[in-house]
Design an enzyme around this catalytic site. Sequence first.
Site, short mmCIF file in Angstrom:
data_model
loop_
_atom_site.label_atom_id
_atom_site.label_comp_id
_atom_site.label_asym_id
_atom_site.label_seq_id
_atom_site.Cartn_x
_atom_site.Cartn_y
_atom_site.Cartn_z
N SER A 126 34.45 37.58 32.33
CA SER A 126 35.12 36.91 33.45
C SER A 126 34.28 35.73 33.93
O SER A 126 33.04 35.80 33.90
CB SER A 126 35.31 37.89 34.60
OG SER A 126 35.78 37.21 35.75
N TYR A 139 31.97 44.44 39.96
CA TYR A 139 32.76 43.76 38.92
C TYR A 139 31.95 42.64 38.26
O TYR A 139 31.87 42.56 37.03
CB TYR A 139 34.04 43.20 39.54
CG TYR A 139 34.95 42.53 38.53
CD1 TYR A 139 35.66 43.29 37.61
CD2 TYR A 139 35.10 41.15 38.49
CE1 TYR A 139 36.49 42.69 36.68
CE2 TYR A 139 35.92 40.54 37.57
CZ TYR A 139 36.62 41.31 36.67
OH TYR A 139 37.44 40.72 35.73
#
Length: 238
Positions: A126, A139
Amino acid sequence: MKRVLITGASSGIGLQLALDYAAEGWQVIACGRDAARLAELSAQSSNIVSRRFDITDLAATREALAECTADLVILCAGTCEYLDNAVVEAEKVARVLSTNLLGPVNCLDALLPQLAPGARIAFVGSTASLIPLPRAEAYGASKAALAYFARSLGVDLAQRGIAVSLVMPGFVATPLTARNDFAMPMIITSQQASGYIRRGLAKGAAEIAFPPLFAALLRLAALLPQAMQAWLAQRLVR
Ligand SMILES: NC(=O)c1ccc[n+]([C@@H]2O[C@H](COP(=O)([O-])OP(=O)(O)OC[C@H]3O[C@@H](n4cnc5c(N)ncnc54)[C@H](OP(=O)(O)O)[C@@H]3O)[C@@H](O)[C@H]2O)c1
């Protein structure tokens, strides 16, 4: 017929990739946990078969992927849980790391021995791992660790003729981001994300970050001093 194995193929970006590769004539091994959504996906193309397992369960992953091989492996399964009010809840962080970091590791433990020279492995990380975003401790850390793992493995696997790509999406409209309660700048559709990923992988790109402007802005931000990065990040997701 070329074969692609995709984890996280029952939803969002992975689902779109499965449909698009099948339409391009690839044989698709679509992996996920949700039996109904996997059955629905397989019913849409004779090029798609599915395998159902939890990537955090090493024994189940080994069993599901035994003797499985592919020209392209896309490790897309992932999850996101945010920390609230800077409360560090160990179980929550462990869940995110287990799915986003150890999940792909479990898949490769099962798959790598069977992969032939010429194969490619794509890790879906990401752009969130580029700068410190609010509430994204778990995350962002999982994706930053995954990015390092991918780059390092790429160095070692080059000797075996196996290539590694790191995919770094910005915001993509999927069930995962539908839960977000903040504005998501430059958000794109899963169809657009699939297009970026498939074009990048077809070119053999080592890194595929998109949308390009969003990724370029985050890369620039990552060059700033920490205090400025934090100031910017707070405004980015407000
Ligand atoms: N959407 C975004 O804006 C965005 C941005 C950057 C990166 N990403 C990354 O892109 C990937 C796909 O995200 P998405 O937005 O498409 O999410 P999504 O729609 O929620 O799909 C997640 C997929 O991962 C699978 N999965 C989750 N935990 C699993 C587990 N323990 N075992 C097996 N499969 C598991 C799910 O399977 P079941 O539903 O069958 O359980 C589902 O197919 C993730 O790695 C995510 O971090 C997404």
